[in-house]
Design a protein around this motif. Structure first.
Motif, mmCIF file in Angstrom:
data_model
loop_
_atom_site.group_PDB
_atom_site.id
_atom_site.type_symbol
_atom_site.label_atom_id
_atom_site.label_comp_id
_atom_site.label_asym_id
_atom_site.label_seq_id
_atom_site.Cartn_x
_atom_site.Cartn_y
_atom_site.Cartn_z
ATOM 1 N N LYS A 82 0.517 2.970 4.862
ATOM 2 C CA LYS A 82 1.596 3.736 4.678
ATOM 3 C C LYS A 82 2.289 3.819 3.562
ATOM 4 O O LYS A 82 1.602 3.274 2.823
ATOM 5 C CB LYS A 82 2.824 2.397 5.166
ATOM 6 N N ILE A 83 2.486 4.943 3.383
ATOM 7 C CA ILE A 83 2.228 5.696 1.799
ATOM 8 C C ILE A 83 4.050 5.988 1.352
ATOM 9 O O ILE A 83 4.300 6.968 2.257
ATOM 10 C CB ILE A 83 1.216 6.920 1.227
ATOM 11 N N ASN A 84 3.935 4.888 0.509
ATOM 12 C CA ASN A 84 5.526 5.771 -0.232
ATOM 13 C C ASN A 84 5.715 6.430 -0.927
ATOM 14 O O ASN A 84 4.519 6.290 -1.577
ATOM 15 C CB ASN A 84 6.485 4.841 -0.882
ATOM 16 N N GLU A 85 6.215 8.107 -1.166
ATOM 17 C CA GLU A 85 6.200 8.499 -1.974
ATOM 18 C C GLU A 85 4.792 9.117 -2.389
ATOM 19 O O GLU A 85 4.642 9.010 -3.437
ATOM 20 C CB GLU A 85 7.205 8.319 -3.313
ATOM 21 N N PRO A 86 4.243 9.928 -0.972
ATOM 22 C CA PRO A 86 3.159 10.685 -1.583
ATOM 23 C C PRO A 86 2.723 11.485 -2.705
ATOM 24 O O PRO A 86 1.560 12.099 -3.098
ATOM 25 C CB PRO A 86 2.659 10.203 -0.161
ATOM 26 N N TYR A 87 4.003 12.453 -2.862
ATOM 27 C CA TYR A 87 3.576 13.369 -3.859
ATOM 28 C C TYR A 87 4.864 13.555 -4.853
ATOM 29 O O TYR A 87 4.921 14.554 -5.328
ATOM 30 C CB TYR A 87 4.630 14.642 -2.842
ATOM 31 N N GLY A 88 4.947 12.141 -5.533
ATOM 32 C CA GLY A 88 6.172 12.347 -6.667
ATOM 33 C C GLY A 88 7.409 11.362 -5.812
ATOM 34 O O GLY A 88 7.402 11.538 -4.602
ATOM 35 N N ASP A 89 7.832 11.233 -7.323
ATOM 36 C CA ASP A 89 9.185 11.094 -6.733
ATOM 37 C C ASP A 89 10.149 11.246 -5.875
ATOM 38 O O ASP A 89 10.254 12.448 -6.378
ATOM 39 C CB ASP A 89 10.300 10.980 -7.954
ATOM 40 N N GLY A 90 10.792 10.760 -4.981
ATOM 41 C CA GLY A 90 12.434 11.161 -4.358
ATOM 42 C C GLY A 90 10.784 11.900 -2.616
ATOM 43 O O GLY A 90 12.067 12.454 -1.631
ATOM 44 N N SER A 91 9.964 11.783 -2.790
ATOM 45 C CA SER A 91 9.512 12.332 -1.184
ATOM 46 C C SER A 91 9.103 11.380 -0.530
ATOM 47 O O SER A 91 8.978 10.079 -0.765
ATOM 48 C CB SER A 91 7.972 13.457 -1.865
ATOM 49 N N GLY A 92 8.692 12.119 0.756
ATOM 50 C CA GLY A 92 9.296 11.216 2.362
ATOM 51 C C GLY A 92 8.105 10.377 2.346
ATOM 52 O O GLY A 92 6.659 10.681 1.919
ATOM 53 N N THR A 93 8.389 8.869 2.916
ATOM 54 C CA THR A 93 7.242 8.376 3.055
ATOM 55 C C THR A 93 6.791 9.075 4.344
ATOM 56 O O THR A 93 6.930 9.162 5.374
ATOM 57 C CB THR A 93 7.426 6.916 3.973
ATOM 58 N N VAL A 94 4.981 9.126 4.215
ATOM 59 C CA VAL A 94 4.234 9.160 5.275
ATOM 60 C C VAL A 94 3.385 7.927 5.502
ATOM 61 O O VAL A 94 3.148 7.095 5.296
ATOM 62 C CB VAL A 94 3.083 10.132 4.851
ATOM 63 N N ALA A 95 2.723 8.199 7.511
ATOM 64 C CA ALA A 95 1.948 7.386 7.753
ATOM 65 C C ALA A 95 0.657 8.527 7.181
ATOM 66 O O ALA A 95 0.449 9.484 7.885
ATOM 67 C CB ALA A 95 1.639 7.369 9.537
ATOM 68 N N SER A 96 -0.571 8.039 6.793
ATOM 69 C CA SER A 96 -1.593 8.568 6.072
ATOM 70 C C SER A 96 -2.915 7.995 7.104
ATOM 71 O O SER A 96 -3.156 6.886 7.250
ATOM 72 C CB SER A 96 -2.333 8.007 4.614
ATOM 73 N N ILE A 97 -3.404 8.992 7.804
ATOM 74 C CA ILE A 97 -4.624 8.348 8.845
ATOM 75 C C ILE A 97 -5.921 9.770 8.008
ATOM 76 O O ILE A 97 -5.604 10.286 8.826
ATOM 77 C CB ILE A 97 -4.212 9.437 9.968
ATOM 78 N N GLY A 98 -6.747 8.604 8.310
ATOM 79 C CA GLY A 98 -8.519 8.828 7.243
ATOM 80 C C GLY A 98 -9.104 8.681 8.209
ATOM 81 O O GLY A 98 -9.208 7.517 9.094
ATOM 82 N N ILE A 99 -10.773 9.265 8.117
ATOM 83 C CA ILE A 99 -11.647 9.645 8.738
ATOM 84 C C ILE A 99 -12.225 8.888 7.898
ATOM 85 O O ILE A 99 -12.846 10.143 7.010
ATOM 86 C CB ILE A 99 -11.906 10.577 9.935
ATOM 87 N N SER A 100 -13.523 7.960 8.061
ATOM 88 C CA SER A 100 -14.815 8.111 7.322
ATOM 89 C C SER A 100 -15.812 7.859 8.112
ATOM 90 O O SER A 100 -15.979 6.715 8.939
ATOM 91 C CB SER A 100 -14.130 6.627 6.755
ATOM 92 N N LEU A 101 -16.833 8.338 7.350
ATOM 93 C CA LEU A 101 -18.187 8.655 8.293
ATOM 94 C C LEU A 101 -18.795 7.368 7.926
ATOM 95 O O LEU A 101 -19.508 6.535 8.407
ATOM 96 C CB LEU A 101 -18.742 10.061 8.784
ATOM 97 N N ASN A 102 -18.547 6.878 6.872
ATOM 98 C CA ASN A 102 -19.689 6.105 5.845
ATOM 99 C C ASN A 102 -18.960 4.937 5.685
ATOM 100 O O ASN A 102 -19.655 4.434 4.856
ATOM 101 C CB ASN A 102 -20.198 6.458 4.592
ATOM 102 N N GLY A 103 -18.344 4.420 5.973
ATOM 103 C CA GLY A 103 -17.596 3.796 6.110
ATOM 104 C C GLY A 103 -16.181 2.953 5.093
ATOM 105 O O GLY A 103 -15.723 1.940 4.486
ATOM 106 N N GLN A 104 -16.437 4.668 4.151
ATOM 107 C CA GLN A 104 -15.640 3.817 3.271
ATOM 108 C C GLN A 104 -13.710 4.483 3.186
ATOM 109 O O GLN A 104 -13.099 4.898 2.746
ATOM 110 C CB GLN A 104 -15.746 4.361 1.662
ATOM 111 N N ALA A 105 -12.926 2.786 3.478
ATOM 112 C CA ALA A 105 -11.980 3.515 3.861
ATOM 113 C C ALA A 105 -11.021 3.831 2.861
ATOM 114 O O ALA A 105 -9.871 4.986 3.359
ATOM 115 C CB ALA A 105 -11.521 2.013 4.711
ATOM 116 N N ASP A 106 -11.192 3.588 1.764
ATOM 117 C CA ASP A 106 -9.917 3.938 0.966
ATOM 118 C C ASP A 106 -10.733 5.398 -0.211
ATOM 119 O O ASP A 106 -9.829 5.681 -0.668
ATOM 120 C CB ASP A 106 -10.200 3.529 -0.502
ATOM 121 N N ASN A 107 -11.616 6.016 0.626
ATOM 122 C CA ASN A 107 -11.889 7.308 0.624
ATOM 123 C C ASN A 107 -12.342 7.803 1.700
ATOM 124 O O ASN A 107 -13.488 9.257 2.287
ATOM 125 C CB ASN A 107 -13.080 7.745 -0.909
#
Length: 67
Positions: free
Chosen positions: A19-44
């Motif tokens: 869950k990311i609050n204000e992903p596009y700057g002040d006032g932007s709506g909260t989003v659910a971020s879903i990522g796929i990493s083939l090498n196991g790096q969840a943060d990238n």
């Protein structure tokens, strides 16, 4: 809130859900971020999608219908 799930069919791949609050700057709506990493790096993840929380229930319903 964050969760990492093993990606089926891969040796090290993961799906990350965050869950990311204000992903596009002040006032932007909260989003659910879903990522796929083939090498196991969840943060990238190589691929990711941001779903506005206002759309989350409808997206969850559509995914459940696919199952």
């Amino acid at each position: 809130m964050s969760k990492t799930i093993a990606l089926s069919g891969t040796k090290n791949g993961v799906i990350s859900v965050t869950k990311i609050n204000e992903p596009y700057g002040d006032g932007s709506g909260t989003v659910a971020s879903i990522g796929i990493s083939l090498n196991g790096q969840a943060d990238n993840p190589e691929w990711k999608v941001h779903i506005p929380l206002d759309n989350l229930d409808e997206v969850i319903k559509a995914l459940q219908e696919l199952k």
